[in-house]
Motif scaffolding. Structure first.
Motif, short mmCIF file in Angstrom:
data_model
loop_
_atom_site.label_atom_id
_atom_site.label_comp_id
_atom_site.label_asym_id
_atom_site.label_seq_id
_atom_site.Cartn_x
_atom_site.Cartn_y
_atom_site.Cartn_z
N SER A 245 101.45 137.57 58.34
CA SER A 245 100.47 138.68 58.44
C SER A 245 100.56 139.56 59.72
N ASP A 246 101.16 139.17 60.59
CA ASP A 246 101.00 139.73 62.10
C ASP A 246 102.37 140.46 62.06
N SER A 247 103.47 140.10 61.63
CA SER A 247 104.57 141.00 61.92
C SER A 247 105.79 140.82 60.73
N ALA A 248 106.23 139.55 60.61
CA ALA A 248 107.16 139.55 59.48
C ALA A 248 108.59 140.06 59.72
N VAL A 249 108.73 140.45 61.09
CA VAL A 249 109.99 141.00 61.32
C VAL A 249 111.15 140.04 61.29
N ASN A 250 112.36 140.53 61.31
CA ASN A 250 113.66 139.76 61.25
C ASN A 250 114.20 139.53 62.70
N ALA B 125 110.81 141.18 67.47
CA ALA B 125 111.65 140.32 66.88
C ALA B 125 112.10 139.42 68.07
N TYR B 126 112.18 139.80 69.37
CA TYR B 126 112.52 138.91 70.17
C TYR B 126 111.44 137.88 70.45
N SER B 127 110.43 137.93 70.16
CA SER B 127 109.14 136.81 70.38
C SER B 127 109.49 135.89 69.26
N VAL B 128 109.77 136.24 68.10
CA VAL B 128 109.90 135.46 67.04
C VAL B 128 111.25 134.58 67.08
N GLU C 2 112.38 133.88 70.03
CA GLU C 2 111.96 132.66 71.09
C GLU C 2 111.12 131.54 70.44
N GLN C 3 110.52 131.81 69.55
CA GLN C 3 109.88 130.56 68.72
C GLN C 3 110.87 129.73 67.67
N ILE C 4 111.91 130.40 67.40
CA ILE C 4 113.01 129.75 66.71
C ILE C 4 113.98 128.68 67.56
N TYR C 5 114.16 129.67 68.68
CA TYR C 5 114.95 128.75 69.84
C TYR C 5 113.89 127.46 70.24
N ASP C 6 112.78 127.64 70.25
CA ASP C 6 111.94 126.54 70.58
C ASP C 6 112.03 125.48 69.62
N THR C 7 112.17 126.02 68.64
CA THR C 7 111.99 125.09 67.21
C THR C 7 113.54 124.31 67.53
N ARG C 8 114.46 124.85 67.77
CA ARG C 8 115.66 124.18 67.97
C ARG C 8 115.51 123.20 69.13
N SER C 9 115.09 123.55 70.36
CA SER C 9 114.67 122.53 71.19
C SER C 9 113.87 121.27 70.79
N GLN C 10 112.87 121.49 70.00
CA GLN C 10 112.01 120.51 69.64
C GLN C 10 112.90 119.54 68.89
N LEU C 11 113.88 120.01 67.97
CA LEU C 11 114.62 119.06 67.09
C LEU C 11 115.80 118.49 67.99
N LEU C 12 116.17 118.71 69.05
CA LEU C 12 116.94 118.18 70.21
C LEU C 12 116.12 117.03 70.88
N ARG C 13 114.80 117.05 70.97
CA ARG C 13 114.11 116.37 71.74
C ARG C 13 113.96 115.04 70.32
N LEU C 14 113.64 115.58 69.42
CA LEU C 14 113.16 114.49 68.24
C LEU C 14 114.39 113.62 68.01
N PHE C 15 115.50 113.96 67.83
CA PHE C 15 116.63 113.11 67.52
C PHE C 15 117.27 112.84 68.89
N HIS C 16 117.09 113.02 70.22
CA HIS C 16 117.62 112.49 71.19
C HIS C 16 119.03 112.89 71.41
N PHE C 17 119.36 114.31 70.99
CA PHE C 17 120.63 114.72 71.29
C PHE C 17 120.86 115.61 72.54
N THR C 18 121.96 115.66 72.85
CA THR C 18 122.27 116.25 74.07
C THR C 18 121.24 117.54 74.58
N SER C 19 120.67 117.55 75.69
CA SER C 19 119.71 118.38 75.82
C SER C 19 120.71 119.89 76.36
#
Length: 390
Positions: A28-33, A42-45, A47-64
């Motif tokens: 609704s707000d942007s739908a940018v690539n 686009a930079y804001s989105v 950053e959110q994708i990068y943060d999702t990668r960080s969440q998965l690193l923490r979840l699976f206890h992979f190298t920070s």
């Protein structure tokens, strides 16, 4: 008629709080690539994708600090295809368990046409892995062991720590399929010696369908030939595939709404006790298992598959109804009682052969954190009526 959803092993419902809102907000707000637009939205989105990668690193206890080693795909099937078809070469030999899903078996069978071979490590009639028998299956050309963490048919959990130790001892690569356990059971890639981990976003993580991916070590990533290639938004002056992660394995426009929905699911999971969620699922599972055995102790009308209690299993229960076709049982559960299950071979014929339920298949009940003891009780009463248990 009130509906009861007991097909969580296929896909979770309801989704985690915040998932639908995250998807709606983005669309609704942007739908940018991402990786293409040179503007703040686009930079804001990104950053959110990068943060999702960080969440998965923490979840699976992979190298920070290894966010680039988190690769997004359309799901765990795509992830396994990329890893298996990109890694294996003619002459390689692979070990699998006899409980594998077709997301592993079909790529491997397809790869036998290219000179790749595999052997199945036997499992017991309840799905328990007989790891000691793997020693006799090793060959000089054995390169990889790939297995699921828990069976999607009967819920039996594999001894992944012992498997990881076995792989380390014999210098094998270890690929773990976490379709039924990610977001429910703790998984530590480092402790388990996992080289690549494939995950689904829409099951235990309770994100949207069409999301998933894999986490991979640098040394292994360099050995994998990408299955897909195309624009990445990086190195646009070159026609060669980028050598760096994650771009090497993420061509084209990603499923941004899905990834942001997954971000919402992971945010909820980080704020909630995964142990409490798992404990609740297994309490409902235990109640259901105990109820079936008390109702039909000699298994004349209902025959359980796999372990008889909730120890060493996830919240997946398969059963047969001797004398009644399983498809008929599932139909009656849905149309007469509003109970949604899955019936058949569950894309895992090898598992059903191991469990002795091939070719008829089973009716599968799978529970999630929102399912209740009352719903399990309703399912038990429905089964008693369908199978004419007095």
């Amino acid at each position: 008629m009130k509906k009861i959803y007991l097909d969580q092993a296929s896909t979770s419902f309801p989704k985690a709080p915040g998932v639908a809102e995250a998807v709606y907000r983005y669309l609704s707000d942007s739908a940018v690539n991402v990786g293409r637009g040179a503007y703040e939205a686009a930079y804001s989105v990104e950053e959110q994708i990068y943060d999702t990668r960080s969440q998965l690193l923490r979840l699976f206890h992979f190298t920070s600090g290894k966010e680039k080693n988190v690769i997004f795909t359309s799901g765990i099937t795509a992830s396994l295809n990329i890893l298996l078809k990109g890694l294996l070469r003619p002459g390689d030999h692979v070990l699998v368990t006899s409980m594998e899903h077709n997301a592993v078996m079909r790529p491997l069978v397809q790869l036998t046409e290219n000179g790749i071979s595999f052997d199945r490590i036997p499992c017991g009639p309840d799905g328990t892995l007989l790891l000691h028998k793997a020693e006799n299956l090793l060959r000089p050309e054995t390169r990889l062991l790939v297995c699921l963490h828990a069976s999607n048919v009967c819920g039996t959990i594999m001894p992944v720590q012992k498997i990881g130790d076995f792989c380390k001892q014999h210098h094998l690569l270890f690929l773990l399929d976490t379709a039924q356990t990610a977001g429910v059971f703790p998984i530590d890639m480092e402790a388990l010696h996992v080289d690549a981990l494939a995950f689904a976003g829409h099951k235990g993580l309770r994100g949207p369908q069409g999301t998933g991916g894999f986490l991979i070590r640098d040394e292994l990533a360099g050995e994998i030939t990408p299955l897909l290639s195309g624009g990445t938004g990086s190195l646009s002056h070159m026609e060669e595939i980028p050598s760096f992660l994650p771009d090497r394995f993420e061509p084209g426009t990603p499923n941004i709404p899905g990834i942001l929905g997954l971000h919402g699911a992971l945010s909820y999971l980080e704020q909630t006790s995964m142990e409490a969620l798992r404990r609740h699922e297994l309490e409902v599972t235990e109640y259901f298992l105990r109820g079936i055995q008390e109702m039909d102790p000699y298994e004349k009308r209902i025959r359980l598959t796999g372990k008889k209690n909730a120890h060493g299993r996830c919240a997946v229960v398969s059963l047969q109804t001797p004398g009644t076709d399983p498809a008929r049982t599932a139909y009656e559960l849905d149309t007469s009682y509003g109970i949604m299950t899955r019936v058949g071979l569950h894309c895992a014929p090898s598992a059903h052969r191991t469990l002795g339920t091939y070719p008829e298949g089973t009716v599968r009940f799978s529970f999630g954190p929102e399912n209740t003891i009352k719903e399990a009780e309703t399912a038990l009463k429905a089964l008693a009526e369908i199978t004419c248990i007095k």
